[in-house]
Write an enzyme that holds these catalytic residues in place. Structure first.
Site, PDB file in Angstrom:
ATOM      1  N   HIS A 109       0.823  -1.222   0.000  1.00  0.00           N
ATOM      2  CA  HIS A 109       0.000   0.000   0.000  1.00  0.00           C
ATOM      3  C   HIS A 109       0.854   1.269   0.000  1.00  0.00           C
ATOM      4  O   HIS A 109       1.859   1.361   0.701  1.00  0.00           O
ATOM      5  CB  HIS A 109      -0.880   0.041   1.258  1.00  0.00           C
ATOM      6  CG  HIS A 109      -2.112  -0.801   1.166  1.00  0.00           C
ATOM      7  ND1 HIS A 109      -2.795  -1.258   2.272  1.00  0.00           N
ATOM      8  CD2 HIS A 109      -2.815  -1.260   0.096  1.00  0.00           C
ATOM      9  CE1 HIS A 109      -3.839  -1.960   1.902  1.00  0.00           C
ATOM     10  NE2 HIS A 109      -3.873  -1.974   0.590  1.00  0.00           N
ATOM     11  N   GLU A 110       0.430   2.250  -0.789  1.00  0.00           N
ATOM     12  CA  GLU A 110       0.988   3.611  -0.760  1.00  0.00           C
ATOM     13  C   GLU A 110       2.510   3.647  -0.903  1.00  0.00           C
ATOM     14  O   GLU A 110       3.206   4.325  -0.172  1.00  0.00           O
ATOM     15  CB  GLU A 110       0.570   4.337   0.532  1.00  0.00           C
ATOM     16  CG  GLU A 110      -0.910   4.401   0.758  1.00  0.00           C
ATOM     17  CD  GLU A 110      -1.674   4.965  -0.438  1.00  0.00           C
ATOM     18  OE1 GLU A 110      -1.107   5.786  -1.165  1.00  0.00           O
ATOM     19  OE2 GLU A 110      -2.829   4.575  -0.639  1.00  0.00           O
ATOM     20  N   GLY A 111       3.006   2.926  -1.876  1.00  0.00           N
ATOM     21  CA  GLY A 111       4.442   2.900  -2.126  1.00  0.00           C
ATOM     22  C   GLY A 111       5.058   1.671  -1.488  1.00  0.00           C
ATOM     23  O   GLY A 111       5.092   1.548  -0.265  1.00  0.00           O
TER      24      GLY A 111
END
Length: 605
Positions: free
Chosen positions: A456-458
């Site tokens: 998630h998110e990078g």
């Protein structure tokens, strides 16, 4: 958990002192407690009882809409009614002007009770916060305010099927919609065409509208997309079109669900592939999803980072709380499960009854590891939230330093809990033995849910490249120097406290190792030499940060034999004795610029 949150807020971070600042003057420890009590109660009543249900009854498409269990709707309503979507916002737009530190502590209850429930409030508030920072007054009024009110939910649409982390390769196009496209009061109006993948809450019926924030490229004069990230712009693309009063016009925008992704964890949240502008829902006589430009053309990624950085810290908190849930479950199990007998000089006395497994040293090791990971991770998340408050309400120097520290710590706040609180979940399963991998106990679900957070998110590797490739070298290493000064200040204080001099000395040595490895990694000035071992560097950096957090927390722990304090000191001791020594192996390959991974020919696999 509540006692730990209260301790971290008031005894460690001194959150009550924030009430002396003008923005928080209406608050007190009592109002903070009321918010925490309310969120804890809602989480206990509306989220926790249904965590397993939403794992087994995944979202599905019935041909017209995405169907979620009723408990998801009830949880979303309860969350919206709590006011937490706008908790930190101004009174004028329905907020509470709550410190971010308290807001994050309150959100911890929801993440622990049911991270796949409630419609993903983090995305909605992050979406609205971005518009408050970068949107026009009309965009803030129409879109952000309705999101803060919970009338509409929001998403972030970055990745595409062919472009996950590599956003420079996105292919979604945005072209001006008519000659008067710049005259639209909601923002310069464009038509978008493209596909977006992995979009959480991309389609649902929880609210009357969905506000998508979409990255797309505006073609150049030659009709071609500008290569790289510089050509990326940001657009508001509502599922249903609205007017300047925030009213639905009755027009469905050309945004269509192409499919639902069936995930390992977080199953209660619809994860979607969305088609923008394919013509399934022609709007105003033509195909193409209508979107409104946010900020300036070509500055989309800069604007989106406002939301991405918020989301990264929120992902870290979510990882912490999933780890915390597993820790509490395995602790309770270890107290009740009787098995084995203590080993004495003459061996085991089988005439005696088996003892609770918590009495065995190896089970204590697994429980202490979990405790050190999850309580340390929670402290880190709340510290980052405290930096946000300092950034927004501190004096000029304090605000500037807080912003720089937050930039340095964001990769750690996201990645460290995602790795080590996942390890906590693995240990929780191990404590349960064979029962741990059955669905009769909750710990296997916590592990599955948490496994998503390293992506998630990078991803983990992206965070590592950001840290070693950008954060530690930016502005001549200013951020790293500032962080080191804060660590050294804690070391200095702890060096004069009985029982803390030894860990203080260990942290000083670890900090020196980290600094030397950073210099060695960049000794040639060539990213090809420095970055192949960025992930071991991230791991070592994270462990040094968490050792600092634990040492600082230990300074606030009262003396004496009260179990709460003894437990905190034991968790800190565990981290220094068992975890901090790991950094040597990680930093060895960083310092030597080891080329084993970089130079291996893919054919060798």
């Amino acid at each position: 958990m509540r006692s730990t949150i209260d301790f971290l807020l008031y005894d460690w971070l001194n959150a009550e002192a924030l009430t002396a600042r003008a923005r928080f003057a209406d608050h007190s420890r009592e109002t903070f407690a009321q918010v925490l009590d309310t969120c804890e109660r809602i989480a206990r009543e509306k989220f926790a009882p249904f965590n397993r249900l939403v794992d087994t009854q995944e979202p599905h498409f019935d041909g017209e809409k995405v169907v979620l269990p009723e408990c998801s709707h009830a949880a979303a309503r309860a969350y919206v009614e709590s006011g937490m979507l706008a908790a930190a916002q101004d009174y004028e737009i329905g907020g509470m002007q709550l410190p971010c530190t308290v807001e994050m502590a309150a959100h911890a209850f929801f993440s622990k009770a049911g991270i796949g429930l409630g419609g993903g409030g983090m995305l909605t508030s992050g979406n609205a916060n971005l518009l408050m920072a970068h949107g026009t007054p009309m965009q803030r009024e129409v879109f952000a305010r309705n999101e803060f009110a919970g009338r509409w939910f929001g998403t972030m649409c970055l990745s595409e099927p062919q472009a996950g982390s590599g956003l420079s390769d996105i292919a979604t196009r945005a072209v001006p919609d008519g000659d008067d496209f710049e005259a639209d009061p909601l923002g310069a109006r464009y038509r978008l065409r493209g596909n977006k993948m992995w979009i959480s809450n991309g389609e649902h019926e929880l609210t009357e509208n969905i506000v998508h924030l979409v990255l797309a490229k505006i073609p150049g004069p030659d009709g071609k997309l500008i290569p790289g990230t510089k050509g990326i712009s940001l657009f508001i693309v509502p599922k249903k079109l609205v007017n300047t009063e925030g009213e639905l016009t009755g027009e469905r925008n050309d945004v269509a669900l192409a499919g639902l992704n069936h995930k390992l964890g977080y199953r209660g949240i619809p994860n979607t592939l969305l088609n923008f502008g394919e013509g399934k829902f022609p709007v105003r006589g033509a195909a193409g999803a209508i979107g409104y430009l946010v900020g300036k053309p070509g500055e989309g990624l800069r604007c989106m980072f406002h939301m991405m950085n918020e989301a990264r810290i929120a992902v870290g908190l979510g990882a912490v709380m999933l780890g915390y849930a597993g820790y509490e479950a395995s602790l309770e199990y270890a107290k009740q499960r009787a098995q084995g007998r203590p080993m004495g000089p003459a061996g085991k006395d089988v005439s005696k009854p088996p003892v609770p497994i918590i009495e065995h040293a190896d089970v204590k090791r697994m429980l202490l590891a979990q405790k050190s990971y999850v309580e340390g991770g929670l402290a880190l998340a709340l510290y980052c939230a405290r930096l946000v408050d300092e950034q927004h309400t501190g004096d000029a120097v304090a605000a500037q330093e807080a912003a720089l520290l937050l930039e340095m710590l964001t990769p750690i706040a996201k990645s460290w809990p995602s790795e080590w609180c996942l390890e906590a979940n693995s240990l929780a399963i191990q404590v349960h033995g064979g029962y741990g991998y059955t669905r009769d106990f909750p710990v296997e679900q916590y592990w599955r849910d948490n496994r998503l957070n390293m992506i998630h998110e990078g991803t983990h590797g992206i965070q590592a490249l950001d840290l070693l490739g950008r954060k530690v070298v930016m502005d001549g290493g200013a951020g790293l120097k500032l962080l080191a000064s804060r660590v050294n200040a804690t070391i200095e204080r702890a060096g004069h406290v009985e029982g803390l001099a030894e860990p203080a000395n260990a942290l000083a040595q670890a900090l020196a190792q980290l600094g030397a490895a950073t210099k060695a990694a960049w000794a040639t000035g060539d990213p090809q030499d420095a970055l192949p071992n960025a992930t071991p560097y991230l791991q070592a950096f994270g462990h040094v940060v968490l050792a600092w957090i634990w040492l600082d927390v230990a300074l606030a722990v009262p003396g004496g034999a009260e179990p709460f304090a003894v437990g905190k000191r034991a968790a800190a001791d565990y981290f220094f004795h068992y975890e901090l020594p790991k950094i040597g192996a990680w930093l060895s390959v960083v310092s030597s610029r080891d080329a084993t991974c970089r130079d291996l020919d893919p054919a060798a696999f």
